[in-house]
Write a protein that holds these residues in place. Structure first.
Motif, mmCIF file in Angstrom:
data_model
loop_
_atom_site.group_PDB
_atom_site.id
_atom_site.type_symbol
_atom_site.label_atom_id
_atom_site.label_comp_id
_atom_site.label_asym_id
_atom_site.label_seq_id
_atom_site.Cartn_x
_atom_site.Cartn_y
_atom_site.Cartn_z
ATOM 1 N N SER A 179 16.727 9.635 7.415
ATOM 2 C CA SER A 179 17.509 9.918 6.215
ATOM 3 C C SER A 179 16.670 9.612 4.979
ATOM 4 O O SER A 179 15.710 8.837 5.030
ATOM 5 N N SER A 239 19.863 9.129 -0.047
ATOM 6 C CA SER A 239 21.128 9.132 0.686
ATOM 7 C C SER A 239 21.527 7.721 1.106
ATOM 8 O O SER A 239 22.713 7.431 1.280
ATOM 9 N N ASP A 268 14.226 21.913 7.128
ATOM 10 C CA ASP A 268 15.648 22.249 7.229
ATOM 11 C C ASP A 268 16.318 22.145 5.862
ATOM 12 O O ASP A 268 16.571 21.043 5.362
ATOM 13 N N GLU A 309 19.298 22.757 5.104
ATOM 14 C CA GLU A 309 20.693 22.307 5.197
ATOM 15 C C GLU A 309 20.790 20.809 5.445
ATOM 16 O O GLU A 309 21.892 20.263 5.534
ATOM 17 N N GLU A 352 21.161 16.921 5.126
ATOM 18 C CA GLU A 352 21.989 16.137 4.209
ATOM 19 C C GLU A 352 22.855 17.040 3.332
ATOM 20 O O GLU A 352 22.884 16.944 2.109
ATOM 21 N N ASN A 353 23.550 17.946 4.018
ATOM 22 C CA ASN A 353 24.503 18.857 3.381
ATOM 23 C C ASN A 353 23.866 19.759 2.324
ATOM 24 O O ASN A 353 24.515 20.135 1.336
ATOM 25 N N GLY A 354 22.619 20.107 2.543
ATOM 26 C CA GLY A 354 21.955 21.041 1.640
ATOM 27 C C GLY A 354 21.548 20.460 0.305
ATOM 28 O O GLY A 354 21.192 21.211 -0.615
ATOM 29 N N LYS A 355 21.551 19.144 0.197
ATOM 30 C CA LYS A 355 21.224 18.485 -1.065
ATOM 31 C C LYS A 355 19.809 18.815 -1.540
ATOM 32 O O LYS A 355 19.524 18.827 -2.738
ATOM 33 N N LYS A 364 18.022 21.680 -0.861
ATOM 34 C CA LYS A 364 17.728 23.093 -0.593
ATOM 35 C C LYS A 364 16.680 23.677 -1.548
ATOM 36 O O LYS A 364 16.079 24.714 -1.247
ATOM 37 N N ARG A 411 17.235 27.609 7.791
ATOM 38 C CA ARG A 411 18.261 27.043 8.666
ATOM 39 C C ARG A 411 17.705 26.825 10.070
ATOM 40 O O ARG A 411 16.887 27.612 10.534
#
Length: 253
Positions: free
Chosen positions: A14, A18, A195, A197, A199-202, A204, A239
């Motif tokens: 992580s 976050s 990726d 996406e 951590e919820n796309g934070k 991107k 993705r």
């Protein structure tokens, strides 16, 4: 289904943001480092999981993909030792500030070198490739590599107590990496294992490049060696995808 994704044997890490919610330059820079480290982990896992299932006709592409991963990792760490760590020493006035991280690099250096040597030999004679041998070599350095990838972002975030320009140092380091690494290998290797996406796309919009440039990286630069990047853990859209060699249609095709 989970086994079809690049989530093993090494777990993702992580970001410091976050974990703490902080938004200072050190936390954000450390979070960006964590994202790069996750791309390294995704690459490792994609090689490890797919090796036993790759068809002999695809050995050349898979071997080249694996060597490109090695080059990405070593260029990242070489730039740290040649630019990032010395710059931190100079900026803080503390010699050896990152010696612990250098020692962590040393812990997996020989294992990574053996990995490259084996794959280079296989590249000259693809029929000699054996997944069992590759996995044995990866097992030898996987744990110390993972421990380093986990520890370093937190160490970087902790440097916020020093009045230094971490952004400038990181940008200088990134430039050094780009200047000393094959762009046509480094960028696709990174992007096909990054990726968006996570951590919820934070994240991107990482790396911070214009949308058109990112499109060129993925669809033009990567086209040249598209056979290699088929084995990546993410698609052109950033993705996660089912790993190619683990898909039912690959096995039956």
């Amino acid at each position: 289904m989970a086994a079809l994704y690049s989530d093993a044997p090494l777990s993702l890490i992580s970001t410091p943001h976050s974990q703490t919610g902080k938004t200072d330059d050190f936390t954000i820079d450390a979070s960006h480092m964590a994202l790069v480290h996750n791309a390294i982990i995704n690459g490792y896992n994609s090689i490890y999981q797919q090796a036993p299932s790759v068809k002999p006709t695809d050995y050349p592409d898979f071997i080249s993909y694996s060597l490109a991963w090695h080059d990405m990792v070593t260029s990242h760490h070489d730039s740290e030792e040649e630019v990032f760590f010395p710059s931190l020493d100079a900026a803080t006035g503390i010699q050896g500030l990152m010696d612990g991280d250098k020692a962590e690099h040393a812990a997996f250096h020989d294992g990574m070198a053996n990995f490259k040597t084996y794959l280079t030999t296989c590249a000259a004679a693809p029929g000699s490739f054996r997944a069992t041998e590759l996995l044995h070599l990866m097992d030898a350095f996987g744990s110390p590599l993972h421990q380093h990838l986990l520890h370093e972002p937190a160490k970087l975030a902790s440097l916020a107590k020093y009045p230094i320009n971490i952004r400038a140092i990181s940008e200088e380091t990134a430039k050094h990496t780009m200047d000393h690494t094959s762009t046509v290998n480094l960028l696709p290797m990174l992007l096909f294992n990054l990726d968006l996406e996570f951590e919820n796309g934070k994240w991107k919009d990482f790396p911070p490049v214009p949308a058109l440039m990112r499109w060129v990286m993925v669809n033009v630069i990567a086209w040249w060696r598209a056979g290699w990047w088929r084995f990546g853990s993410c698609g052109a859209d950033g993705r996660r995808v089912k790993l190619l060699a683990l898909r039912e249609e690959y096995a039956s095709g």
